[in-house]
Design a protein around this motif. Sequence first.
Motif, PDB file in Angstrom:
ATOM      1  N   VAL A 114       3.966  -3.245  -6.123  1.00 13.56           N
ATOM      2  CA  VAL A 114       4.278  -3.441  -4.709  1.00 13.56           C
ATOM      3  C   VAL A 114       5.663  -4.081  -4.590  1.00 13.56           C
ATOM      4  CG1 VAL A 114       3.608  -4.615  -2.568  1.00 13.56           C
ATOM      5  CG2 VAL A 114       1.847  -3.682  -4.089  1.00 13.56           C
ATOM      6  N   SER A 150       9.771  -5.834  -0.492  1.00 12.82           N
ATOM      7  CA  SER A 150      10.018  -5.424   0.891  1.00 12.82           C
ATOM      8  C   SER A 150       8.740  -4.998   1.614  1.00 12.82           C
ATOM      9  CB  SER A 150      11.030  -4.274   0.920  1.00 12.82           C
ATOM     10  OG  SER A 150      10.511  -3.138   0.243  1.00 12.82           O
ATOM     11  N   LYS A 151       7.672  -4.721   0.883  1.00 14.54           N
ATOM     12  CA  LYS A 151       6.402  -4.286   1.483  1.00 14.54           C
ATOM     13  C   LYS A 151       5.401  -5.423   1.656  1.00 14.54           C
ATOM     14  CE  LYS A 151       7.370   0.152   1.544  1.00 14.54           C
ATOM     15  NZ  LYS A 151       7.522   0.910   2.750  1.00 14.54           N
ATOM     16  N   GLU A 156       3.334  -8.303   3.129  1.00 15.26           N
ATOM     17  CA  GLU A 156       2.928  -8.689   4.485  1.00 15.26           C
ATOM     18  C   GLU A 156       2.630 -10.183   4.524  1.00 15.26           C
ATOM     19  OE1 GLU A 156       2.653  -6.890   7.246  1.00 15.26           O
ATOM     20  OE2 GLU A 156       3.023  -4.915   6.392  1.00 15.26           O
ATOM     21  N   ARG A 206      -1.570  -6.892  10.540  1.00 16.69           N
ATOM     22  CA  ARG A 206      -1.309  -5.453  10.608  1.00 16.69           C
ATOM     23  C   ARG A 206      -2.636  -4.753  10.865  1.00 16.69           C
ATOM     24  NH1 ARG A 206      -1.999  -2.386   5.288  1.00 16.69           N
ATOM     25  NH2 ARG A 206      -3.216  -3.837   4.095  1.00 16.69           N
ATOM     26  N   ASN A 226      -3.063   1.143   8.507  1.00 15.44           N
ATOM     27  CA  ASN A 226      -2.218   1.597   9.622  1.00 15.44           C
ATOM     28  C   ASN A 226      -2.996   2.360  10.681  1.00 15.44           C
ATOM     29  OD1 ASN A 226       0.212   0.488   8.588  1.00 15.44           O
ATOM     30  ND2 ASN A 226       0.245   2.141   7.089  1.00 15.44           N
ATOM     31  N   ASN A 269      -0.550  -5.449  -0.546  1.00 18.59           N
ATOM     32  CA  ASN A 269       0.763  -6.008  -0.220  1.00 18.59           C
ATOM     33  C   ASN A 269       0.662  -7.451   0.274  1.00 18.59           C
ATOM     34  OD1 ASN A 269      -0.576  -5.033   1.990  1.00 18.59           O
ATOM     35  ND2 ASN A 269       1.243  -4.272   3.018  1.00 18.59           N
TER      36      ASN A 269
END
Length: 170
Positions: free
Chosen positions: A73, A76-77, A79, A83, A87, A103
């Motif tokens: 991971v 930048s990903k 968390e 969220r 998704n 993440n």
Amino acid sequence: MGEGAHEQRSGPGLRRGDVQPIAHVRGGRVEAVDDDWDRETAVIELEPRFGPEALYGLADFSHAEIIFVFDQVPESKIETGARHPRNREDWPLAGIFAQRGKNRPNRIGLTTCAILKIEGTRLHVRGLDAIDGTPVLDIKPVMREFLPRGEVRQPDWATELMAEYWARAG
């Protein structure tokens, strides 16, 4: 505590860099694709600093908890807030600590796996949701006394999300 001391310590008695892999995952999936993890078998191969005696007695247990690092991971990903799981806008926002996504801030994973067999310094397991090459931080036997006491509850979205996670083909 000075600024330099804060950088070296991440908690009482634990300095950054103190936690090192004890093993690596060999085999199983090469990509972290969700669902059907219970059909996967893999080997957890201990680092050379450990001999077979490190696994003595583990075969007497049916399951082991595997603590590992989601090392694939990218930073930048990661968390740190909330969220929608997977998704999916139809599922509610959930904080990163209210879900088990890869993440996470420290990228630490935990899975309870079936122990298939032990060969020397190689632990064969089923149902490990980590990919080939994943660093393993610890292995712990599952004991009834460490299982949840009382009722376990979870929201409906979590039950829906997990419906196919462990499903086995055939």
